[in-house]
Motif scaffolding. Structure first.
Motif, short mmCIF file in Angstrom:
data_model
loop_
_atom_site.label_atom_id
_atom_site.label_comp_id
_atom_site.label_asym_id
_atom_site.label_seq_id
_atom_site.Cartn_x
_atom_site.Cartn_y
_atom_site.Cartn_z
N ALA A 9 0.83 -1.20 0.00
CA ALA A 9 0.00 0.00 0.00
C ALA A 9 0.86 1.26 0.00
CB ALA A 9 -0.93 -0.02 1.20
N GLN A 10 1.94 1.24 0.79
CA GLN A 10 2.84 2.40 0.84
C GLN A 10 3.52 2.61 -0.50
OE1 GLN A 10 3.26 4.62 3.39
NE2 GLN A 10 4.47 5.77 1.88
N ARG A 11 3.96 1.52 -1.14
CA ARG A 11 4.61 1.63 -2.45
C ARG A 11 3.65 2.20 -3.48
NH1 ARG A 11 8.79 2.52 -5.76
NH2 ARG A 11 9.23 0.86 -7.27
N THR A 12 2.40 1.82 -3.42
CA THR A 12 1.39 2.35 -4.35
C THR A 12 1.18 3.83 -4.12
OG1 THR A 12 0.31 0.19 -4.36
CG2 THR A 12 -0.96 2.05 -5.19
N VAL A 13 1.08 4.22 -2.84
CA VAL A 13 0.91 5.64 -2.51
C VAL A 13 2.10 6.46 -3.02
CG1 VAL A 13 0.80 7.27 -0.60
CG2 VAL A 13 -0.61 5.21 -0.56
N ASP A 14 3.30 5.96 -2.81
CA ASP A 14 4.50 6.68 -3.24
C ASP A 14 4.50 6.88 -4.75
OD1 ASP A 14 5.30 6.75 -0.62
OD2 ASP A 14 6.70 5.06 -0.80
N LEU A 15 4.15 5.85 -5.51
CA LEU A 15 4.15 5.97 -6.96
C LEU A 15 3.07 6.92 -7.45
CD1 LEU A 15 4.81 2.26 -8.05
CD2 LEU A 15 6.36 4.21 -8.31
#
Length: 854
Positions: A392-398
């Protein structure tokens, strides 16, 4: 799982000289199945550059649209002047960026580019589509690039056209390898290099003001993470690098939010879903569906839900099939129709779901609705539950990086408490399983490489020589590691299966083949030696096969054991005879040009008779303990009787024509002889009688009997098939068949077959021709001759059958060759003649035979 080598190198510092085939060899040695290594851009040669369209002239007078374009390619053409190009596509306009291949370049497939005159103008190269570049199959228009790239930029590097892609067949127990993270871990271990784990991210802790989520089924969903991103740029599109990685991995770019969730799923192995926040009403929930509820999934299909389905809901009801596919009501607006991957202007706020669902529930829902997706493939094989927050964090960052969004501070994370899984194992257990002395140090090192925490301790006794025991904590991404044998397999595969010693098993004395197995092998060799070819078939059968064989309604062969989940609805039962499958093989081979056929099969048939009913459903024993004696007896009682049969079918010529003379077609006698060949391997003599038995021709059918417990018992039939059967099955004329109960023949044989005694004394041969009524079976005459000839008779063979006017109507002549031999002396002529006369006298008494010529 398709893994681009360039993407894999981001997580493992592979040597620059390592090719895709080198990496594939290492992964195969580690136990993965690499099917192919695809080289994208093979044979591609530049110059291939970005061009900006300066002017477009529409040419008229042709059957299709033709455009004469001036395209700025920067300094790539050596002059800086616009490049003149002819193009038939109309999906680009002045100011667009396109891909231009200049003269001297070579496109994939060996397509060389040169300047040439066409449609009245000179085209100095070509504007390319996706298919011409090897990016996909779209050839309906030109590939239009984002406007931020300058004219003259190398398109080979920009589009990452040259790469190697490993296509890996991931087995169900290795679900973690359905991600670049998992494959990178295996690659790092295979090369002994460090891994840059993409899941090691700073993740904020859960807060009370995150998007509201209610999980009503904690067993079906033990972890649910929700994040919200607001203020996405409506015109934001997926960058080329992201689109290209998705394409190489076998996925189609759709829109930026969807592409990012797919990218993170491929990277970390955690499926995600993005909801249009404006379309979600109220809190997101997870529960079991109510039977009969409806849901329109993203593929546009309206589905009726089952009570066993796990669903995602909002205040209106189901909005997604958990772990399988989202619903259309909360889809990112117009994601499929936006230009070049752009999403609808209405979608500016998204809710990101990263959850962990029960593998069994997901697998059953996917099969129930016949809806296999990339998400369901991963969930049903096992997803790392600890990776949900990082994904979820990786998706938010992208999304923040690529679309300028803002991450809401609220973080929702619902988890069901669970402790780590541990396995206790003796330190030398892998040594004993593999037969190799790995040693404790190697075992610990290899288990740590796959992510396990290993702690050593000595047995409680503490006595010298007490066994060394390891306590192994299994990583969250390896749900398949449940017992010591799984851990031993990890050690063996990482140490190299090729290093396992090749040792032959040592069977205990008296543990060879059973007599049934020996007979099975002898029969197969004997029939093969007689010219038959083995043709095994599937053991499934349907009513249509019995109808074609002409079996009556009450025939016991029609009563079959029915399968609960048959492969085909047309064949729901298990066979009671070998003939349907064997005759299908004969028809197939005859249709393909092989007309002289002799096929055989040995196999089990399934009869719903005997000690068990064979028709009731067997109970399911528990998997948590060994079944009790009563449970095993119940299972045995539910099994059908399964005798082994042997069958042959013949068509065309049994002996082919040639320079030696005319051939001979296969007849019913060849089928009977095949039965005798089988019986001889069991040391049994068959009794042959005329019979009428479907599917054989009533006038050319023989019933085969064996002597068992002092009585003649039916063992099978042989002969020529009925013409109606041949027509129904599409078989050649005069097709013959034989089927025999091999287990019954074995029981009739009794003692093992012994090799015949070879006598050193000469044989005395006597021929005799007997005239009998046409209705008298040759087998009856043979039986009488054997009984009368006595112990001196070694063999008896019918070598001629004659009918004619000189014999009279309804009469036939049977000529036999009798071989006499004594085991201890040379027979005198008088002894052989006396034995012959005794045989003839017995035949006369039993059958009314008359010695021909007497």
């Amino acid at each position: 799982m398709r893994a681009p080598l360039s993407w894999l190198r981001e997580y493992v510092d592979l040597p620059a000289s390592e090719t895709g085939r080198d990496v594939a060899a290492r992964l195969i040695a580690a136990g993965l199945e690499v099917e192919t290594v695809e080289r994208t851009g093979a044979g591609l040669k530049g110059p291939l550059v970005v061009g900006r369209v300066l002017a477009v002239e529409e040419l008229s007078g042709f059957k299709k649209p033709i455009r004469y374009c001036q395209v700025d390619v920067g300094a790539a053409n050596g002059t800086g002047e616009p490049q003149n190009l002819i193009c038939g596509a109309t999906n680009f306009a002045v100011g667009d960026n396109v891909v231009v291949v200049l003269p001297g370049a070579v496109l994939p497939g060996g397509f060389e580019i040169s300047a040439r005159k066409t449609y009245g103008h000179v085209s100095e190269g070509m504007i390319c589509s996706e298919r011409e570049l090897g990016l996909g199959e779209d050839h309906g228009g030109i590939l239009v690039l984002p406007p931020e790239h300058e004219a003259g930029t190398d398109a080979i590097e920009l589009l990452e056209l040259v790469d190697e892609v490993l296509d890996i067949a991931v087995t169900p127990d290795r679900g973690y390898c359905l991600s670049l993270r998992g494959l990178a871990r295996e690659t790092a271990t295979a090369y002994g290099l460090p891994l840059r784990d993409p899941a090691l991210l700073d993740v904020p802790p859960p807060t009370a003001d995150g998007y509201p989520v209610r999980v009503a089924d904690p067993l079906g969903c033990d972890r649910f993470t929700a994040r919200t991103v607001s203020g996405l740029r409506p015109g934001a599109r997926s960058p080329i690098w992201l689109q290209r990685r998705l394409q190489k991995a076998g996925m189609r770019p759709v829109s930026l939010p969807v592409d990012v969730t797919n990218y993170v799923m491929l990277e970390l192995g955690q499926p995600l879903h993005a909801y249009d926040r404006s379309r979600v009403q109220g809190a997101i929930g997870v529960r079991r569906a109510e039977s009969g509820e409806k849901l329109i999934t993203l593929d546009g299909v309206k589905r009726t839900l089952d009570a066993g389905d796990l669903v995602i809901t909002d205040d209106r009801g189901p909005i997604g099939l958990a772990g399988v596919m989202g619903g259309a009501d909360t889809e990112i607006a117009d994601a499929a129709t936006g230009p070049e991957g752009a999403f609808s202007a209405g979608t500016t706020d998204v809710v990101i779901e990263a959850a962990h669902f029960d593998p069994v529930s997901v697998a059953r829902s996917a099969r129930r609705h016949k809806l296999s997706s990339e998400a369901s493939r991963r969930f049903e094989r096992g997803v790392d539950p600890q990776a949900a927050a990082a994904a979820a964090q990786r998706t938010v960052d992208l999304l923040k990086l690529l679309a300028g969004g803002t991450a809401d501070p609220g973080v929702t994370e619902i988890t069901t408490p669970s402790g780590p899984r541990t396995v206790r194992m003796a330190a030398d257990h892998p040594d004993r399983v593999a037969g190799v002395a790995y040693g404790r140090e190697t075992v610990v090192r290899r288990l740590q490489q796959v992510g396990c925490d290993v702690y050593g301790n000595t047995a409680p006794s503490g006595a010298p020589g007490a066994p060394d025991e390891l306590t192994v904590t299994v990583p969250s991404w390896r749900p398949d590691l449940t017992d010591p044998n799984d851990l031993a397999e990890e050690v063996a595969r990482l140490e190299g299966y090729e290093n396992l010693p090749a040792t032959l098993p040592r069977p205990l004395p008296g543990r060879g083949l059973t007599e049934r197995q020996r007979l099975h092998r002898r029969v197969g060799r004997a029939l093969a030696g007689a010219g038959y070819v083995e043709a095994p078939s599937y053991p499934f059968v349907g009513a249509a096969a019995f109808d074609a064989l002409g079996l009556e309604a009450g025939d016991p062969r029609r009563r079959t054991v029915q399968l609960v989940n048959p492969l085909s609805d047309e064949e729901p039962g298990l066979r009671t005879t070998l003939l349907p499958g064997l005759l299908a093989s004969l028809r197939r081979n005859d249709g393909r040009g092989s007309h002289d056929l002799a096929l055989f099969e040995t196999g089990l048939v399934f009869l719903p008779t005997g000690t068990g009913t064979g028709t009731g459903a067997a109970g399911r024993p528990p998997v948590t303990r060994r079944p009790t004696r009563e449970e095993l007896e119940s299972l045995d009682a539910a099994l059908p009787e399964q005798p082994r049969h042997v069958a042959v079918v013949l068509a065309g010529s049994r002996e082919r024509a040639g320079w030696w003379g005319a051939g001979r077609p296969a007849t019913w006698a060849d089928a009977v002889e095949a039965a005798r060949t089988v019986a001889a391997e069991a040391g049994v003599r068959l009794t042959v009688e005329s019979a009428a038995h479907a599917p054989w021709h009533p006038g050319r059918c023989a019933a085969l009997h064996v002597l068992l417990d002092g009585a003649q018992v039916p063992a099978g039939h042989a002969g020529e098939l009925h013409p109606r059967v041949l027509k129904a099955l599409g078989l050649p004329e005069r097709t013959c068949a034989m089927e025999l109960d091999l287990d019954l023949v074995e029981r009739a044989g009794g003692d093992p077959v012994r090799a015949p005694h070879v006598s050193t004394f000469p044989v005395a041969t006597q021929d005799v021709a007997l005239v009998v009524d046409a209705a008298v079976p040759a087998a009856a005459v043979e039986s009488a001759l054997r009984a009368g000839a006595g112990e001196l008779l070694e063999s008896l063979r019918l070598f001629d059958v004659f009918t004619g006017e000189q014999l009279g109507a309804g009469r036939k002549s049977l000529a036999y060759a009798l071989r006499f031999r004594a085991p201890d002396r040379t027979l005198k002529a008088e002894e052989a003649s006396a034995a012959r006369d005794a045989a003839v006298a017995e035949a006369v008494a039993r059958t009314g035979a008359v010695l021909r010529g007497a």
